[in-house]
Design an enzyme around this catalytic site. Sequence first.
Site, mmCIF file in Angstrom:
data_model
loop_
_atom_site.group_PDB
_atom_site.id
_atom_site.type_symbol
_atom_site.label_atom_id
_atom_site.label_comp_id
_atom_site.label_asym_id
_atom_site.label_seq_id
_atom_site.Cartn_x
_atom_site.Cartn_y
_atom_site.Cartn_z
ATOM 1 N N PRO A 1 -0.033 -3.636 1.817
ATOM 2 C CA PRO A 1 -0.336 -3.312 0.419
ATOM 3 C C PRO A 1 -1.347 -2.173 0.286
ATOM 4 C CG PRO A 1 -0.512 -5.676 0.828
ATOM 5 C CD PRO A 1 -0.378 -5.010 2.149
ATOM 6 N N GLU A 2 -0.921 -1.107 -0.357
ATOM 7 C CA GLU A 2 -1.802 -0.005 -0.736
ATOM 8 C C GLU A 2 -1.718 0.094 -2.263
ATOM 9 O OE1 GLU A 2 -0.965 3.548 1.523
ATOM 10 O OE2 GLU A 2 -0.225 2.393 3.209
#
Length: 265
Positions: A2-3
Amino acid sequence: MPELPEVETITRELSRAIVGKKLNKFSVFDTEKILRPRLALPRKIVSVRRRGKYIVCEMDGGSRCLIHLRMTGELLLGRQIARRKHERARFYFHDGSTLHFVDVRRFGTIGWRDGSQSLPRLGMEPLSKSFSAKKLGELLRGRKKAIKSALLDQQLIAGIGNIYADESLWTAKIHPLRKGSTLSGAEVVRLTASIKKILRRAIKKGGSTLRDYRRTDGRLGNYQNSRKAYAREGQLCFRCRAKIRRIKIGGRSSYFCPACQRLKP
DNA sequence: AAGAGACCCTGGATGC
DNA sequence: TGCATCCAGGGTCTCT
């Protein structure tokens, strides 16, 4: 992993699903990285927003719940009774719905703050209006470390991770090992535009699923099919047909095209 | 102050 | 088939 686009996708879905609901109970199954709230429940969820890679749930009375998914964290909406595999914590709402925090590698964190406590120190939001080429130029002034490492520094810019750093540098035709301070004005302009464009496109596609990332309903993201550099070692560059290379920078794999992202002009 | 590197953690891939 | 080793990387910490 997750970014910003993945966290933004999850935040939007959570906002639609839980704002206005009352948090009745919070259960912790595992790990000292997940803290129990000291505030009294139930509390109404007032808002869910994103700051960098953090998800911030604000409750009435001003308390906040801070969630960071790190590498493999997932937030899944449901009505589960049985504990899921690798489920570390669970939120229970007044209407019977639940939110499950699942995290294989146990890097993810959940913390609780009252109104006076601040978030961790974070840099600029890359999608904000105030993040301009001029601002990025100022941030890079005097920086001797590789531009790739600078993009990953959350105290400079908040939300970019390994995938979108490589994609932005490929799009801007900048070698990841270039020292930040040596970028020309034109390069800084290109990089700023590339960061914004790629992050926006990735959000539209619901983020990238290369391994574990899932949306709150379990669906996969779609941007992995649009990527040009990340995890494409040995495959052909879409611009010039040279082979994409992989090197290590700051312990992270970095993918780039040696022909159109040159270290020396 | 800035930058480099170790560490955390597990499952899947790879090597012998 | 079985076992060992490597790899993924966000953030925090320590050391220089």
